[in-house]
Motif scaffolding. Sequence first.
Motif, PDB file in Angstrom:
ATOM      1  N   ASP A  86       2.822 -18.922 -30.657  1.00  0.00           N
ATOM      2  CA  ASP A  86       1.512 -19.818 -30.338  1.00  0.00           C
ATOM      3  C   ASP A  86       0.861 -20.245 -31.361  1.00  0.00           C
ATOM      4  OD1 ASP A  86       2.376 -20.378 -27.430  1.00  0.00           O
ATOM      5  OD2 ASP A  86       1.096 -18.989 -26.683  1.00  0.00           O
ATOM      6  N   LYS A  87       0.132 -19.545 -32.614  1.00  0.00           N
ATOM      7  CA  LYS A  87      -0.220 -20.053 -33.073  1.00  0.00           C
ATOM      8  C   LYS A  87       0.907 -20.723 -34.935  1.00  0.00           C
ATOM      9  CE  LYS A  87      -3.122 -15.652 -33.086  1.00  0.00           C
ATOM     10  NZ  LYS A  87      -2.933 -14.133 -33.626  1.00  0.00           N
ATOM     11  N   ILE A  88       1.830 -21.052 -34.544  1.00  0.00           N
ATOM     12  CA  ILE A  88       2.999 -21.526 -35.032  1.00  0.00           C
ATOM     13  C   ILE A  88       2.809 -22.743 -34.765  1.00  0.00           C
ATOM     14  CG2 ILE A  88       5.432 -22.046 -35.870  1.00  0.00           C
ATOM     15  CD1 ILE A  88       4.983 -19.158 -36.130  1.00  0.00           C
ATOM     16  N   GLN A  89       3.279 -22.246 -33.039  1.00  0.00           N
ATOM     17  CA  GLN A  89       3.483 -24.025 -32.456  1.00  0.00           C
ATOM     18  C   GLN A  89       3.290 -23.659 -30.933  1.00  0.00           C
ATOM     19  OE1 GLN A  89       3.605 -26.733 -33.569  1.00  0.00           O
ATOM     20  NE2 GLN A  89       2.988 -27.392 -31.481  1.00  0.00           N
ATOM     21  N   LYS A  90       2.648 -24.485 -30.330  1.00  0.00           N
ATOM     22  CA  LYS A  90       2.813 -23.851 -28.557  1.00  0.00           C
ATOM     23  C   LYS A  90       3.949 -24.118 -28.042  1.00  0.00           C
ATOM     24  CE  LYS A  90      -1.835 -23.405 -27.324  1.00  0.00           C
ATOM     25  NZ  LYS A  90      -2.002 -21.506 -27.266  1.00  0.00           N
ATOM     26  N   GLY A  91       4.523 -23.362 -27.018  1.00  0.00           N
ATOM     27  CA  GLY A  91       5.911 -23.916 -26.504  1.00  0.00           C
ATOM     28  C   GLY A  91       7.045 -23.617 -27.111  1.00  0.00           C
ATOM     29  N   LEU A  92       7.185 -22.608 -27.917  1.00  0.00           N
ATOM     30  CA  LEU A  92       8.528 -21.805 -28.606  1.00  0.00           C
ATOM     31  C   LEU A  92       9.058 -21.112 -27.651  1.00  0.00           C
ATOM     32  CD1 LEU A  92       7.310 -21.235 -32.997  1.00  0.00           C
ATOM     33  CD2 LEU A  92       8.418 -23.540 -31.333  1.00  0.00           C
ATOM     34  N   ALA A  93      10.429 -20.489 -27.809  1.00  0.00           N
ATOM     35  CA  ALA A  93      10.600 -19.816 -26.432  1.00  0.00           C
ATOM     36  C   ALA A  93      11.406 -18.046 -27.744  1.00  0.00           C
ATOM     37  CB  ALA A  93      11.701 -20.319 -25.824  1.00  0.00           C
ATOM     38  N   PHE A  94      11.296 -17.281 -27.014  1.00  0.00           N
ATOM     39  CA  PHE A  94      12.252 -16.382 -27.970  1.00  0.00           C
ATOM     40  C   PHE A  94      12.675 -15.357 -26.895  1.00  0.00           C
ATOM     41  CE2 PHE A  94       8.021 -17.155 -30.225  1.00  0.00           C
ATOM     42  CZ  PHE A  94       8.138 -16.874 -30.950  1.00  0.00           C
ATOM     43  N   GLU A  95      13.537 -14.627 -27.378  1.00  0.00           N
ATOM     44  CA  GLU A  95      14.711 -14.333 -26.330  1.00  0.00           C
ATOM     45  C   GLU A  95      15.148 -13.294 -27.473  1.00  0.00           C
ATOM     46  OE1 GLU A  95      19.322 -14.607 -25.215  1.00  0.00           O
ATOM     47  OE2 GLU A  95      18.268 -16.001 -24.384  1.00  0.00           O
ATOM     48  N   LEU A  96      15.034 -11.814 -27.281  1.00  0.00           N
ATOM     49  CA  LEU A  96      15.460 -10.942 -28.054  1.00  0.00           C
ATOM     50  C   LEU A  96      16.609  -9.709 -26.767  1.00  0.00           C
ATOM     51  CD1 LEU A  96      12.096  -9.258 -27.915  1.00  0.00           C
ATOM     52  CD2 LEU A  96      13.303 -10.959 -30.019  1.00  0.00           C
ATOM     53  N   GLU A  97      18.301 -10.135 -27.561  1.00  0.00           N
ATOM     54  CA  GLU A  97      18.769  -9.826 -27.143  1.00  0.00           C
ATOM     55  C   GLU A  97      19.376  -8.089 -27.949  1.00  0.00           C
ATOM     56  OE1 GLU A  97      23.441 -10.281 -26.628  1.00  0.00           O
ATOM     57  OE2 GLU A  97      21.855 -12.023 -26.969  1.00  0.00           O
ATOM     58  N   PRO A  98      19.741  -6.832 -27.464  1.00  0.00           N
ATOM     59  CA  PRO A  98      20.027  -5.619 -28.267  1.00  0.00           C
ATOM     60  C   PRO A  98      21.877  -5.608 -28.704  1.00  0.00           C
ATOM     61  CG  PRO A  98      20.054  -4.843 -25.503  1.00  0.00           C
ATOM     62  CD  PRO A  98      19.453  -6.189 -26.043  1.00  0.00           C
ATOM     63  N   THR A  99      21.849  -4.836 -30.053  1.00  0.00           N
ATOM     64  CA  THR A  99      23.128  -4.984 -30.066  1.00  0.00           C
ATOM     65  C   THR A  99      23.903  -3.987 -29.220  1.00  0.00           C
ATOM     66  OG1 THR A  99      22.625  -3.269 -31.590  1.00  0.00           O
ATOM     67  CG2 THR A  99      22.681  -6.303 -32.468  1.00  0.00           C
ATOM     68  N   MET A 100      25.127  -3.826 -29.222  1.00  0.00           N
ATOM     69  CA  MET A 100      25.940  -2.886 -28.902  1.00  0.00           C
ATOM     70  C   MET A 100      25.559  -1.567 -29.142  1.00  0.00           C
ATOM     71  SD  MET A 100      26.550  -4.257 -25.391  1.00  0.00           S
ATOM     72  CE  MET A 100      27.934  -3.317 -25.133  1.00  0.00           C
ATOM     73  N   ASP A 101      25.502  -1.653 -30.850  1.00  0.00           N
ATOM     74  CA  ASP A 101      25.543  -0.332 -31.556  1.00  0.00           C
ATOM     75  C   ASP A 101      24.102   0.230 -31.198  1.00  0.00           C
ATOM     76  OD1 ASP A 101      24.774  -2.214 -33.441  1.00  0.00           O
ATOM     77  OD2 ASP A 101      25.080  -1.895 -34.584  1.00  0.00           O
ATOM     78  N   GLY A 102      22.998  -0.324 -30.747  1.00  0.00           N
ATOM     79  CA  GLY A 102      21.886   0.145 -30.534  1.00  0.00           C
ATOM     80  C   GLY A 102      21.019  -0.436 -32.260  1.00  0.00           C
ATOM     81  N   GLY A 103      21.715  -0.558 -32.789  1.00  0.00           N
ATOM     82  CA  GLY A 103      21.025  -1.281 -34.233  1.00  0.00           C
ATOM     83  C   GLY A 103      19.733  -1.810 -34.571  1.00  0.00           C
ATOM     84  N   ALA A 104      20.080  -3.248 -35.031  1.00  0.00           N
ATOM     85  CA  ALA A 104      19.403  -4.414 -35.218  1.00  0.00           C
ATOM     86  C   ALA A 104      19.217  -4.780 -33.882  1.00  0.00           C
ATOM     87  CB  ALA A 104      20.164  -5.723 -36.210  1.00  0.00           C
ATOM     88  N   ILE A 105      18.702  -6.054 -33.748  1.00  0.00           N
ATOM     89  CA  ILE A 105      18.497  -6.822 -32.234  1.00  0.00           C
ATOM     90  C   ILE A 105      18.516  -8.351 -33.160  1.00  0.00           C
ATOM     91  CG2 ILE A 105      17.096  -5.277 -30.921  1.00  0.00           C
ATOM     92  CD1 ILE A 105      14.736  -7.510 -31.617  1.00  0.00           C
ATOM     93  N   ASN A 106      18.731  -8.972 -31.600  1.00  0.00           N
ATOM     94  CA  ASN A 106      19.791 -10.385 -32.049  1.00  0.00           C
ATOM     95  C   ASN A 106      17.887 -11.292 -31.955  1.00  0.00           C
ATOM     96  OD1 ASN A 106      21.553 -10.608 -33.289  1.00  0.00           O
ATOM     97  ND2 ASN A 106      22.590  -9.968 -31.130  1.00  0.00           N
TER      98      ASN A 106
END
Length: 80
Positions: A44-64
């Motif tokens: 919101d500090k950048i721009q109100k209305g942005l959407a975020f989605e987090l998704e784990p990877t199958m290997d438990g490492g980085a997230i998308n």
Amino acid sequence: MFGLFKKRETVESFWNWFQENEQGFRDFQLNPAKVLEQLFDKGDKIQKGLAFELEPTMDGGAINMTISANGIINHFALVQ
């Protein structure tokens, strides 16, 4: 013109903050509401209305993570 530079600094600040807190985001499934609230607050500090989605990877490492304009045409350039 100066507004563009201000936004760029804010985007840079967001990514610096994200890197500093990266480990907590890797474990976001432990408390997804808290992590998303933090992301939305910073977004919101950048721009109100942005959407975020987090998704784990199958290997438990980085997230998308996807940052979206949430269908708001005026935000498209910001999230490209």
